[in-house]
Write a protein that holds these residues in place. Structure first.
Motif, PDB file in Angstrom:
ATOM      1  N   GLU A 506       0.821  -1.210   0.000  1.00 21.22           N
ATOM      2  CA  GLU A 506       0.000   0.000   0.000  1.00 21.22           C
ATOM      3  C   GLU A 506       0.855   1.260   0.000  1.00 21.22           C
ATOM      4  N   LYS A 507       1.785   1.335   0.934  1.00 22.12           N
ATOM      5  CA  LYS A 507       2.612   2.531   1.070  1.00 22.12           C
ATOM      6  C   LYS A 507       4.063   2.119   1.246  1.00 22.12           C
ATOM      7  N   LYS A 508       4.958   2.862   0.613  1.00 25.11           N
ATOM      8  CA  LYS A 508       6.386   2.616   0.748  1.00 25.11           C
ATOM      9  C   LYS A 508       6.949   3.533   1.832  1.00 25.11           C
ATOM     10  N   PRO A 509       7.910   3.052   2.617  1.00 30.36           N
ATOM     11  CA  PRO A 509       8.463   3.890   3.693  1.00 30.36           C
ATOM     12  C   PRO A 509       9.041   5.202   3.197  1.00 30.36           C
ATOM     13  N   ASP A 510       9.781   5.160   2.080  1.00 31.15           N
ATOM     14  CA  ASP A 510      10.396   6.391   1.577  1.00 31.15           C
ATOM     15  C   ASP A 510       9.347   7.384   1.089  1.00 31.15           C
ATOM     16  N   ASP A 511       8.243   6.876   0.535  1.00 27.64           N
ATOM     17  CA  ASP A 511       7.176   7.775   0.083  1.00 27.64           C
ATOM     18  C   ASP A 511       6.523   8.488   1.268  1.00 27.64           C
TER      19      ASP A 511
END
Length: 850
Positions: A506-511
């Protein structure tokens, strides 16, 4: 003939007599109420004058307040004749009834009508107004009112001024956001410029503080609040401020115990009553000193080190023992909140030394939503995550507890629990106060009765789409919208760590980190330079940028240089960032990089911290002449430098001069010794110290060592820590046992006349002490026929035995004796050293093995 006095005059005389005799508040209230009632029912025209009636009404209201009957006082103050004249008593009654919204309206109306009028009533109303705003979470407005009271409202006596300062410090500490004291102007907050504060720091916050028992702190609350303010805002202060806070708390603890125990003198007749009163007074003193001890333990925790951590652990365990005796955690109130704060700090102390599950249990519950069963074992009923609720906490404490809980759940990989706690944190940032009637009849958060019940979802988090019950969300709004944005970025930081631990599409840490940094940049552009809390944005952005660089495994200089150059200007211009950036440029070993590093260092400025940073930079690059110039200029400016800065500069100067001028270095070293004083060497303390060990080179660890480390890691670390602690305890016990044995042995020698502790030099040791007792010259008897007759001297001794052993070891003498025939005893040459003649090389076998 004089007329007889009227009825109300006689009643006033009786009321005056009651006041002079210091009668109880109930008697005074009844007398004043009787006068007012008789006046309202009088029909003879002799009613009370208006000014007399106002005085009697004020006396009645204050008697009701003194008796603790705040509801009656509020009702009486709302009468048709006393609404405006007794606004102060009405506001105070509402404040004590926790009707803060109504109290704020009364205070605002009164201050608007009176303007900037001077007088005790005006100052008192402003003080109540500031305290009401503090309770409602509007701490920035409250801080402005406290500043106005101290600066614009005439001369205050010492007691009143110290009370205002104590409340102003508590107001600043209650809603602090990390980094909010950082400012591009570097302005010192107004409260730190007050003479009483600076005097308190100089008198009790330095190493030369007065320790005379006769000169005790009478207002130890002010010292306690000042130390708490320094500790909470330590992220924007040097380490010396934590040391100052520690010394203030030590004086405050001693003063609280001494002042409270001696405040009430025991009765003259000696007996059980006197002992009971002394015991009660001692308990009151211990209760008053307990918050000071908890904050003192927090100061030890911030200072770090083994001894400080042990001291903090002892204090927290003592606090829990006292709390369990009184049942403070179940009763709620101030003592329960104190236990909750101690438990949270203990979790910080034990993080990394205990499993994340045990650390999570130590973090108190800020709401029933944050300790639901679903947050622990994926929907299965776990029951009893923590038994310490966080009740009546400040907004800063609530935010810290929720952040710590979310961080521990992220470490555990519990995605559901972490996202739910972050949703509670984000929702609490929008709620400052629920209203006067909102909290009536509400159950205690985290209580056993609320566990296991289905929560009614009335709201959702915008970013995580997690259902949150607004009834369970605590109030923890920061003092400004800017600080709320900074706290939202901290929540995004924890969520990025969760996504890093738990793989998600769902979500990337860097994003997540990039989005948080973008929100901070937008808020910084919109806040402008006038916002005093804008430093929180820069502080949070710095943490996100550095965390992103480290988590992505950046080790090369160039990417790290780019990360540092992207930091906010406020942080990038600090000496620490400047020195690090210059050092990274120097690592590149290029001509332009070297010149760039020198250029960066020259931009630090001419203040003392900048010069110290430049001196350390030059020392790392063996530029001792440049370092010496910087350090000598600091010593020349000794009037503007602090004691710690002068000591640090002198120590660095000794290091620099040791390479270019050793004699001058010795002179500075001698002055440094005189300033530090003589240090007595303690041999037993040196023996008890652990020997520092380090690996020979990186990558030279043996296979067995790596295997042991893998075993410890696979066990979760808890057993290894427990075993290490057990070995440490065993070592301390062994050292204590050795010390006792040594003392007993020396006493035995002294009784035999073999040891004289007062004789210099002491008795010479036995020269044969290295030889076994059975083989020493003074212990030998006839050795003929004994079973151990062939035992030698083993490298020592005297007499014939030593000579025979030496002859046995003389190989050359034995060879010479064999050749001369002496060894065989027949006069013929011995054949022991003769070579056997052969008939040529031996024939090879058929290849069979024998």
């Amino acid at each position: 003939m004089d007329a007889e006095p009227s009825t109300w005059q006689q009643s006033l005389s009786t009321l005056q007599q009651l006041i002079n005799d210091s009668s109880s508040n109930s008697k005074i209230e009844k007398a004043a109420a009787a006068i007012l009632e008789a006046d309202s029912q009088s029909n003879n025209g002799e009613s009370l004058p208006n000014d007399v009636q106002e005085v009697v009404q004020t006396i009645r209201l204050r008697a009701l307040i003194g008796a603790g009957r705040f509801a009656d006082a509020h009702q009486a103050a709302q009468s048709k004749d006393g609404a405006d004249a007794n606004a102060l008593e009405e506001a105070y009654s509402l404040y004590r009834l926790k009707k803060y919204e109504a109290c704020r309206n009364v205070c605002a109306r009164y201050l608007e009508q009176s303007g900037d009028a001077e007088g005790a009533n005006s100052r008192g109303m402003m003080h109540i107004y500031a305290q009401t705003l503090y309770r409602m979470g509007e701490t920035r407005k409250a801080d402005a009112i406290y500043s106005k009271i101290l600066n614009d409202k005439g001369d205050l006596d010492t007691d009143e001024k110290e009370d205002v300062l104590a409340n102003a410090l508590a107001n600043r500490s209650a809603n602090y956001t990390p980094g909010s004291l950082l400012s591009s102007k570097n302005d010192t907050p107004w409260i730190e410029q007050v003479d009483e504060i600076t005097s308190l720091l100089q008198s009790y916050g330095t190493s030369a503080a007065n320790t005379n028992e006769e000169d005790m702190l009478q207002n130890y609350d002010l010292a306690y609040n000042l130390a708490t303010y320094l500790l909470i805002s330590s992220d924007a202060r040097p380490r010396s401020s934590v040391i100052q806070a520690k010394r203030l708390l030590q004086h405050a603890e001693k003063s609280a115990s001494t002042v409270l125990e001696s405040s009430n003198q025991p009765p003259q007749d000696v007996g059980v009553e006197e002992d009971a009163k002394k015991q009660q007074q001692k308990l009151i003193a211990e209760k008053e000193a307990m918050p000071i001890k908890v904050n003192l333990a927090y100061a030890h925790l911030l200072l770090g080190g083994e001894e400080n951590n042990k001291e903090a652990l002892r204090t927290y365990l003592t606090c829990f023992m006292e709390g369990n005796k009184k049942g403070a955690a179940s009763k709620g109130g101030i003592e329960a909140n104190l236990l909750a704060a101690a438990s949270n700090n203990l979790a910080l102390l034990r993080d990394g030394k205990e499993s994340v599950f045990d650390v999570l249990k130590r973090i108190p519950a800020a709401s029933s939503c944050s300790v639901s069963e679903e947050t622990v074992k994926g929907g299965k009923s776990a029951g009893g995550v923590t038994s310490i609720p966080l009740v009546g906490a400040t907004p800063q404490q609530v935010r810290t507890v929720l952040f710590n809980r979310a961080l521990q759940l992220a470490k555990m990989g519990n995605a559901g629990g972490c996202l739910e706690t972050l949703a509670v944190l984000r929702a609490s940032l929008e709620i400052a106060y629920r209203g006067d009637d909102e909290g009536e009849g509400k159950k205690t958060p985290g209580s056993p009765k609320s566990n296991g019940k289905k929560k009614k979802s009335v709201g959702k988090s915008e970013s995580n789409d997690v259902s949150v019950s607004l009834q369970d969300v605590p109030t923890a709004r920061p003092s400004s919208d800017v600080e709320a944005i900074a706290w939202n970025a901290r929540a995004d930081w924890v969520e990025s760590e969760l996504r890093r631990v738990v793989a998600s599409d769902e979500k990337k840490p860097d994003d997540i980190v990039r989005s948080a940094i973008s929100n901070l940049d937008k808020a910084e552009m919109g806040s402008g330079s006038g916002d005093e809390a804008a430093g929180a944005l820069s502080f949070m952005k710095t943490q996100l940028v550095l965390h992103s660089a480290v988590s992505n495994g950046q080790t090369k200089p160039q990417p790290l240089i780019e990360s540092l150059q992207s930091l906010p200007p406020l942080v990038q211009s600090s000496p620490g960032t400047t020195v690090t950036l210059a050092s990274l440029h120097g690592v590149l070993h290029k001509e332009e990089s070297t010149s760039r590093s020198v250029e960066i260092m020259s931009s630090l400025g001419d203040d003392i911290p900048a010069k110290l940073a430049m001196a350390e930079f030059y020392l790392e690059r063996n530029r001792y002449d440049d370092a010496t110039k910087q350090l000598e200029s600091i010593l020349d400016e000794n009037e503007s430098a602090t004691t710690n800065q002068l000591m640090s500069a002198t120590a660095l100067l000794v290091q620099a001069l040791s390479y270019i001028d050793p004699e001058k270095a010795n002179d500075y070293a001698e002055s440094l010794r005189e300033a530090c004083g003589e240090v007595e060497a303690n041999g037993e303390e040196l023996e008890s110290m652990e020997i520092p060990r380090s690996a020979k080179k990186a990558g030279e660890a043996s296979a067995s060592t790596s295997k042991v480390r893998k075993m410890i890691a696979s066990a979760g670390g808890k057993r290894g820590v427990a075993r290490a602690q057990g070995n440490k305890k065993n070592r301390e016990a062994i050292l204590r046992k050795r010390a006792k044995q040594r003392e007993a042995y020396l006493k035995e020698l002294e009784s035999k006349g073999l040891y004289d502790p007062n004789k210099t030099p002491q008795t010479k040791p036995d020269p044969e002490r290295w030889i076994p007792k059975s083989q020493r010259s003074y212990n030998r008897r006839g050795r003929r026929g004994r079973y151990n007759s062939n035992i030698g001297a083993q490298g020592g001794g005297a007499g014939a035995g030593m000579e025979r052993d030496a002859q046995k070891l003389d190989v050359a003498a034995r060879v010479a004796a064999a050749k001369s025939g002496a060894a065989s005893g027949t006069g013929k040459l011995s054949t022991a050293n003769m070579q056997v003649s052969g008939s040529g090389p031996a024939r090879k076998g058929k290849g069979k093995r024998r």
